[in-house]
Design a protein around this motif. Structure first.
Motif, PDB file in Angstrom:
ATOM      1  N   PRO A 119      -3.899  -6.240  -3.980  1.00 50.49           N
ATOM      2  CA  PRO A 119      -5.074  -6.396  -3.408  1.00 50.49           C
ATOM      3  C   PRO A 119      -5.187  -5.673  -2.122  1.00 50.49           C
ATOM      4  CG  PRO A 119      -4.003  -8.415  -2.967  1.00 50.49           C
ATOM      5  CD  PRO A 119      -3.214  -7.563  -4.180  1.00 50.49           C
ATOM      6  N   GLY A 120      -6.390  -5.378  -1.872  1.00 53.89           N
ATOM      7  CA  GLY A 120      -6.514  -4.677  -0.428  1.00 53.89           C
ATOM      8  C   GLY A 120      -5.669  -3.437  -0.052  1.00 53.89           C
ATOM      9  N   TRP A 121      -5.060  -3.315   1.073  1.00 47.84           N
ATOM     10  CA  TRP A 121      -4.389  -2.155   1.233  1.00 47.84           C
ATOM     11  C   TRP A 121      -3.003  -2.286   0.670  1.00 47.84           C
ATOM     12  CZ3 TRP A 121      -4.982  -1.870   7.548  1.00 47.84           C
ATOM     13  CH2 TRP A 121      -6.415  -1.693   7.807  1.00 47.84           C
ATOM     14  N   SER A 122      -2.721  -3.144  -0.104  1.00 44.74           N
ATOM     15  CA  SER A 122      -1.144  -2.956  -0.492  1.00 44.74           C
ATOM     16  C   SER A 122      -1.241  -2.168  -1.769  1.00 44.74           C
ATOM     17  CB  SER A 122      -0.847  -4.587  -1.239  1.00 44.74           C
ATOM     18  OG  SER A 122      -1.889  -5.113  -2.136  1.00 44.74           O
ATOM     19  N   GLY A 123      -2.347  -2.013  -2.387  1.00 45.41           N
ATOM     20  CA  GLY A 123      -2.262  -1.076  -3.529  1.00 45.41           C
ATOM     21  C   GLY A 123      -1.980   0.263  -3.014  1.00 45.41           C
ATOM     22  N   PRO A 124      -2.878   0.876  -2.357  1.00 41.43           N
ATOM     23  CA  PRO A 124      -2.575   2.289  -1.829  1.00 41.43           C
ATOM     24  C   PRO A 124      -1.339   2.452  -1.191  1.00 41.43           C
ATOM     25  CG  PRO A 124      -4.846   1.772  -1.137  1.00 41.43           C
ATOM     26  CD  PRO A 124      -4.193   0.265  -1.901  1.00 41.43           C
ATOM     27  N   SER A 125      -0.921   1.626  -0.278  1.00 39.78           N
ATOM     28  CA  SER A 125       0.553   1.361   0.399  1.00 39.78           C
ATOM     29  C   SER A 125       1.626   1.625  -0.559  1.00 39.78           C
ATOM     30  CB  SER A 125       0.674   0.368   1.208  1.00 39.78           C
ATOM     31  OG  SER A 125      -0.515   0.221   2.198  1.00 39.78           O
ATOM     32  N   VAL A 126       1.411   0.690  -1.744  1.00 36.10           N
ATOM     33  CA  VAL A 126       2.611   0.749  -2.671  1.00 36.10           C
ATOM     34  C   VAL A 126       2.501   1.956  -3.614  1.00 36.10           C
ATOM     35  CG1 VAL A 126       3.807  -0.416  -4.667  1.00 36.10           C
ATOM     36  CG2 VAL A 126       2.863  -1.786  -2.709  1.00 36.10           C
ATOM     37  N   GLU A 127       1.332   2.525  -3.848  1.00 39.06           N
ATOM     38  CA  GLU A 127       1.133   3.484  -4.435  1.00 39.06           C
ATOM     39  C   GLU A 127       1.813   4.780  -3.787  1.00 39.06           C
ATOM     40  OE1 GLU A 127      -2.031   6.250  -6.680  1.00 39.06           O
ATOM     41  OE2 GLU A 127      -2.972   4.548  -5.718  1.00 39.06           O
TER      42      GLU A 127
END
Length: 304
Positions: free
Chosen positions: A185-193
């Motif tokens: 969720p949230g910013w975690s998706g783009p960050s982990v990607e």
């Protein structure tokens, strides 16, 4: 054939770049071991979590993929054990031959899957990693135990390392986030990607750095038998199973790709730490990586 080589060619160039940097000892010091640890413990797990947490698992025929890949791995592991006496390999050499036959280079596999089939290929590759990594690690550690190359303390350490394997933990985390509906969720998706995107190019260069050209002078029975299993017999069996079970073209290609991959560079470290034949392992890693630059495109072209 041109499409396959166009997809895989850049990957092989990155591996060769790594080999050149390793030969010239650039940047020097302990830069490459530290980078490899960063990729192994952070960047590549991030890529697996990102892919598995957001993947549409319903589009992947998981059971048939498992039957094709794990069935072939289990069959060849059993066959090598049954023929151990006839192969005339001592305990340490046999553990290296088994690792060379069963282990696979995850960096090349996932990068190749993305190059061949984009996001769909990456998803199938992540599922393949989740299926194969635990099974292959258990079989390889079991070979060291059975060969008697481990002391009691080494056995405990190897089992602990197996439980804490970052790739296994990443796969479990990604699948758990997917099945729970939480995702990233949230910013975690783009960050982990973003973290995951750095894994493949850096991992491929690190593969090249780990090659040991001097080890290629070793061309004994263990080398020939292991390379035959890994680069010829394993992909032939997986392709046969994939066709027999009617896998779709994307899943079939990724299954074949993972079956035909060269062995993992990390196998050298494991062999050295757990009493295997490290020099044989170095010869297998280097030889298979170079040979796969020819055999991988040929197998994929045959499937296509």
């Amino acid at each position: 054939m041109e499409g396959v080589t166009s997809a895989l060619g850049p990957l092989f160039l990155l591996i060769l770049l790594g080999a050149l940097l390793g030969w010239q000892r650039q940047p020097g010091g302990d830069f490459w071991p530290r980078l490899e640890r960063l990729v192994y413990f952070l960047l590549f797990p991030a890529m697996l979590v990102s892919t598995l947490a957001t993947a549409d698992m319903g589009q992947v025929p998981v059971i048939r993929l498992a039957l094709a890949l794990l069935g072939a791995i289990g069959l060849f592991a059993l066959l090598l054990w049954c023929l151990r006496g006839r192969l005339r390999l001592d305990g340490p050499a046999f553990t290296s031959a088994l690792q060379g036959s069963l282990r696979f280079n995850t960096y090349v596999g996932v990068a190749g899957a993305a190059a061949l089939h984009g996001g769909a290929g990456t998803t199938v590759a992540a599922v393949a990693v989740a299926l194969m990594v635990p099974v292959v690690n258990v079989l390889c550690v079991a070979s060291f135990i059975a060969a008697g190359t481990l002391g009691p303390s080494s056995l405990g350490k190897s089992l602990t390392a197996l439980v804490h394997n970052p790739l296994i933990l990443a796969c479990l985390t990604g699948i758990g986030l997917n099945l729970s509906g939480i995702g990233l969720p949230g910013w975690s998706g783009p960050s982990v990607e973003l973290l995951g995107r750095a894994a493949l190019p850096l991992g491929l260069v690190a593969v090249g750095v780990a090659l040991r050209p001097a080890a290629l002078i070793r061309l004994d029975r263990g080398v020939w038998i292991t390379n035959l299993v890994k680069l010829v017999l394993m992909p032939a069996l997986v392709l046969t199973l994939a066709l027999a079970m009617g896998l779709d073209p994307v899943t079939r290609d990724i299954a074949l790709l993972f079956a035909a991959l060269p062995t993992a560079t990390s196998a050298y470290i494991l062999s050295r730490q757990l009493g295997g034949d490290a020099e044989l392992m170095a010869a297998l890693i280097t030889g298979q990586t170079l040979l796969a630059m020819v055999t991988l495109p040929l197998w994929l072209q045959l499937a296509g």
